[in-house]
Write a protein that holds these residues in place. Structure first.
Motif, PDB file in Angstrom:
ATOM      1  N   GLY A   1      -4.323  -1.083  -2.256  1.00 47.71           N
ATOM      2  CA  GLY A   1      -5.011  -1.691  -3.614  1.00 47.71           C
ATOM      3  C   GLY A   1      -3.299  -1.554  -5.322  1.00 47.71           C
ATOM      4  O   GLY A   1      -2.687  -0.882  -4.918  1.00 47.71           O
TER       5      GLY A   1
ATOM      6  N   ASN B   1      -8.543  -5.620  -7.061  1.00 48.75           N
ATOM      7  CA  ASN B   1      -8.368  -4.663  -5.899  1.00 48.75           C
ATOM      8  C   ASN B   1     -10.092  -4.847  -5.551  1.00 48.75           C
ATOM      9  O   ASN B   1     -11.148  -4.848  -5.924  1.00 48.75           O
ATOM     10  N   GLN B   2     -10.221  -4.639  -3.844  1.00 45.98           N
ATOM     11  CA  GLN B   2     -11.125  -4.983  -3.050  1.00 45.98           C
ATOM     12  C   GLN B   2     -12.301  -3.724  -2.900  1.00 45.98           C
ATOM     13  O   GLN B   2     -11.474  -1.959  -2.862  1.00 45.98           O
TER      14      GLN B   2
ATOM     15  N   PHE C   1      -6.416  -5.223  -1.930  1.00 52.35           N
ATOM     16  CA  PHE C   1      -6.041  -6.173  -2.456  1.00 52.35           C
ATOM     17  C   PHE C   1      -6.439  -7.596  -2.278  1.00 52.35           C
ATOM     18  O   PHE C   1      -5.638  -8.225  -1.581  1.00 52.35           O
TER      19      PHE C   1
END
Length: 171
Positions: free
Chosen positions: A121, A149-150, A155
């Protein structure tokens, strides 16, 4: 710096902005001088030419397309192509990811690109030069870029460009 930290910080920020603008202009000039990698190829095929080397370098890349491929302006194609071209090496080298998923989506109003990885990320909220340039290219076409970012890690970049930029046929 010692006598006026505020002014020094302002000067440093302005220098960064000017350097970013200069780099964007140089990239545009270089791109204008070389032939388009998209000439006479549909966009999905051109993206595949970027995916294959990334796979050969060890990155597991999946590609998905939704909607029917349409002819779009060279500017729209270039934004999507360059976003992919910039993202894949970054995913391998900086994100330390092992896999990436690329989705190209055509619908009635937009063409979109989503690139998601399983890497570390983004470490800082500030955009890097490549992401700043991508945002500028998309904005110039009335498009948008979301980069974040997840929650599950990794990312994701999403580029969306309006359908109004489509052409009926290719030259």
């Amino acid at each position: 710096i010692e006598s006026n930290q505020g002014k020094a910080l302002e000067s440093a920020k302005r220098a960064k902005e000017l350097a970013s603008e200069g780099l964007s202009e140089v990239r545009g000039s270089v791109a204008a001088l070389r032939p388009s990698p998209l000439d006479d190829r549909p966009l999905p095929e051109a993206l595949q030419s970027l995916i294959d080397p990334a796979r050969e370098a060890g990155l597991v890349v999946t590609f998905e397309q939704s909607g029917q491929t349409r002819a779009v302006t060279p500017e729209v194609e270039t934004v999507i192509y360059r976003a992919t071209q910039e993202a894949l090496p970054n995913i391998r080298k900086q994100a330390h990811a092992s896999s990436a998923h690329i989705r190209l989506a055509y619908d009635a109003q937009t063409v979109g690109l989503s690139i998601r990885d399983n890497g570390v990320g983004r470490r800082h909220d500030e955009d890097n030069v490549g992401l700043t340039a991508l945002r500028e290219r998309a904005a110039a076409l009335n498009g948008s870029v979301v980069a974040q970012n997840q929650a599950e890690g990794g990312f994701q970049i999403e580029v969306t460009l309006p359908i109004g930029l489509f052409r009926l046929e290719r030259d």
